[in-house]
Enzyme design. Structure first.
Site, PDB file in Angstrom:
ATOM      1  N   GLU A  77       0.804  -1.223   0.000  1.00  0.00           N
ATOM      2  CA  GLU A  77       0.000   0.000   0.000  1.00  0.00           C
ATOM      3  C   GLU A  77       0.843   1.283   0.000  1.00  0.00           C
ATOM      4  O   GLU A  77       0.362   2.344   0.405  1.00  0.00           O
ATOM      5  CB  GLU A  77      -0.942  -0.003   1.204  1.00  0.00           C
ATOM      6  CG  GLU A  77      -1.984  -1.118   1.132  1.00  0.00           C
ATOM      7  CD  GLU A  77      -3.146  -0.838   2.059  1.00  0.00           C
ATOM      8  OE1 GLU A  77      -4.204  -0.415   1.556  1.00  0.00           O
ATOM      9  OE2 GLU A  77      -2.985  -1.029   3.281  1.00  0.00           O
ATOM     10  N   HIS A  96      -0.576   5.704   7.313  1.00  0.00           N
ATOM     11  CA  HIS A  96      -1.747   4.887   6.967  1.00  0.00           C
ATOM     12  C   HIS A  96      -1.857   3.788   8.009  1.00  0.00           C
ATOM     13  O   HIS A  96      -0.875   3.111   8.307  1.00  0.00           O
ATOM     14  CB  HIS A  96      -1.624   4.268   5.580  1.00  0.00           C
ATOM     15  CG  HIS A  96      -2.634   3.188   5.348  1.00  0.00           C
ATOM     16  ND1 HIS A  96      -3.997   3.431   5.428  1.00  0.00           N
ATOM     17  CD2 HIS A  96      -2.517   1.858   5.095  1.00  0.00           C
ATOM     18  CE1 HIS A  96      -4.648   2.293   5.202  1.00  0.00           C
ATOM     19  NE2 HIS A  96      -3.777   1.319   5.016  1.00  0.00           N
ATOM     20  N   HIS A  98      -4.873   1.066  10.419  1.00  0.00           N
ATOM     21  CA  HIS A  98      -6.186   0.407  10.476  1.00  0.00           C
ATOM     22  C   HIS A  98      -6.756   0.466  11.893  1.00  0.00           C
ATOM     23  O   HIS A  98      -7.513  -0.419  12.276  1.00  0.00           O
ATOM     24  CB  HIS A  98      -6.047  -1.057  10.035  1.00  0.00           C
ATOM     25  CG  HIS A  98      -5.294  -1.243   8.752  1.00  0.00           C
ATOM     26  ND1 HIS A  98      -4.384  -2.254   8.540  1.00  0.00           N
ATOM     27  CD2 HIS A  98      -5.316  -0.517   7.594  1.00  0.00           C
ATOM     28  CE1 HIS A  98      -3.883  -2.168   7.313  1.00  0.00           C
ATOM     29  NE2 HIS A  98      -4.415  -1.113   6.722  1.00  0.00           N
ATOM     30  N   HIS A 167     -11.643  -0.183   6.059  1.00  0.00           N
ATOM     31  CA  HIS A 167     -10.208  -0.439   5.930  1.00  0.00           C
ATOM     32  C   HIS A 167      -9.384   0.303   6.987  1.00  0.00           C
ATOM     33  O   HIS A 167      -8.734  -0.318   7.815  1.00  0.00           O
ATOM     34  CB  HIS A 167      -9.801  -0.045   4.504  1.00  0.00           C
ATOM     35  CG  HIS A 167      -8.355  -0.212   4.192  1.00  0.00           C
ATOM     36  ND1 HIS A 167      -7.854  -0.027   2.928  1.00  0.00           N
ATOM     37  CD2 HIS A 167      -7.278  -0.519   4.957  1.00  0.00           C
ATOM     38  CE1 HIS A 167      -6.549  -0.238   2.926  1.00  0.00           C
ATOM     39  NE2 HIS A 167      -6.183  -0.530   4.154  1.00  0.00           N
TER      40      HIS A 167
HETATM   41 ZN   LIG Z   1      -4.249  -0.633   4.746  1.00  0.00          ZN
END
Ligand SMILES: [Zn+2]
Length: 247
Positions: A77, A96, A98, A167
Site C-alpha cells: 500500500e 496509513h 487500520h 479499511h
Molecule cells: Zn491498509
C-alpha cells in the site's frame, strides 16, 4: 534543513511510537518526504513498524516505485503515500493505519468523525470518507496501485485525514511529529465521540474557531510538542535515538 540520516532516524522513532501506541500493528506504515528531493519519500520495506530499523528504510519516487534496485519486498500500500505526496506539496509526512476505533466512521453514514476533544483538533473540521468501490468496484480493499492512491488523495483534498471505508485511515501532516500526534489522537477522539453518542443527547463538537485557535498555537518543535514526542519515544524504548533539531 535536516540531513538524510536525521530524517531516517526520526522515521524509525515514528514507527516505534505508532506501534507502541497501537495505532499500527503488523500492518500500517509511516513515511516522510525526502529532505533534499521533494519528488522522493522514505518509508520502511515491508516489515512490522515495531521492528523497523534504519537499515529497513527505502527511498521511493512519487509513482511508488523504488529509486534504486531493491530486492526486498515493499509495502503493497505504498501508493497511498506516493499519491498524497504527489498531490500535496505542503505535506511532509503520511501515516496509513487500520486503528480499530476509527473504523466505524468509515462504515456508518450516521455520524461523521470530527474533533470533540482538544487533542483531536488537528484532524481538522472535515474528515472525508473514501470508498474504493466507487471507482474500482469489488477489490480486496487495499490500495495496490497509483491510480487507487490518486483517487484517495483526491478525496483527501486539502484535509488532514481521510477515512477509508472498511479499511482504515490516511493522515497527512506538515511534519513527522504532527502526523504521528494526529494519528495517536485520532483513535482517542473516535472513542470519545462513540462513548458520548452512547450517553445520548446533543454532541458538542469543537467549533471551527476552537480548531483554528489550536492550530494557531501549533509549532512542530515547540516545548509542548517536543514533550509528547520525547514521552512517546521513551515509552516505545527508543528514547536514546532522540535528537532535537539544532542539537
Ligand atoms: Zn491498509
Amino acid at each position: 534543513m535536516s540531513s538524510y540520516d536525521d530524517i531516517a532516524r526520526d522515521l524509525v522513532i515514528a514507527n516505534r511510537i505508532l506501534a507502541k501506541e497501537e495505532v499500527v500493528d503488523a500492518y500500517g506504515h509511516v513515511s516522510i518526504r525526502h529532505p533534499d528531493n521533494p519528488n522522493r519519500f522514505l518509508i520502511a520495506r515491508s516489515v512490522a513498524p515495531d521492528l523497523v530499523g534504519a537499515e529497513d528504510i527505502v527511498e521511493l519516487a512519487l509513482d511508488g516505485q523504488p529509486v534504486r534496485d531493491e530486492k526486498r519486498t515493499l509495502y503493497l500500500e505504498r501508493f497511498i503515500h506516493a499519491a498524497i505526496f504527489e498531490a500535496r506539496p505542503d505535506v511532509t509526512a503520511v501515516v496509513h493505519a487500520h486503528a480499530e476505533d476509527t473504523l466505524p466512521f468509515g462504515i456508518a453514514d450516521a455520524t461523521k468523525l470530527r474533533p470533540v476533544i482538544h487533542s483531536g483538533s488537528f484532524i481538522g473540521s472535515e474528515v472525508p470518507v473514501w470508498d474504493i468501490a466507487d471507482n474500482f468496484g469489488d477489490t480486496n480493499l487495499l490500495v495496490t496501485n497509483i491510480e487507487q492512491g490518486r483517487d484517495l488523495a483526491k478525496c483527501l483534498g486539502g484535509n488532514n485525514v481521510a477515512m477509508m471505508r472498511g479499511h482504515g485511515f490516511a493522515a497527512a501532516g506538515r511534519s513527522l511529529i504532527e502526523v504521528v500526534r494526529m494519528s495517536v489522537y485520532l483513535p482517542r477522539n473516535a472513542r470519545a465521540l462513540i462513548r458520548a453518542k452512547q450517553l445520548g443527547g446533543r454532541i458538542r463538537y469543537l467549533s471551527q474557531g476552537e480548531i483554528d485557535a489550536r492550530n494557531r498555537g501549533y509549532s512542530p518543535y515547540s516545548t509542548e510538542t517536543w514533550r509528547a514526542w520525547e514521552y512517546w519515544a521513551n515509552k516505545a524504548g527508543c528514547g536514546d535515538m532522540l535528537r532535537r533539531p539544532g542539537e
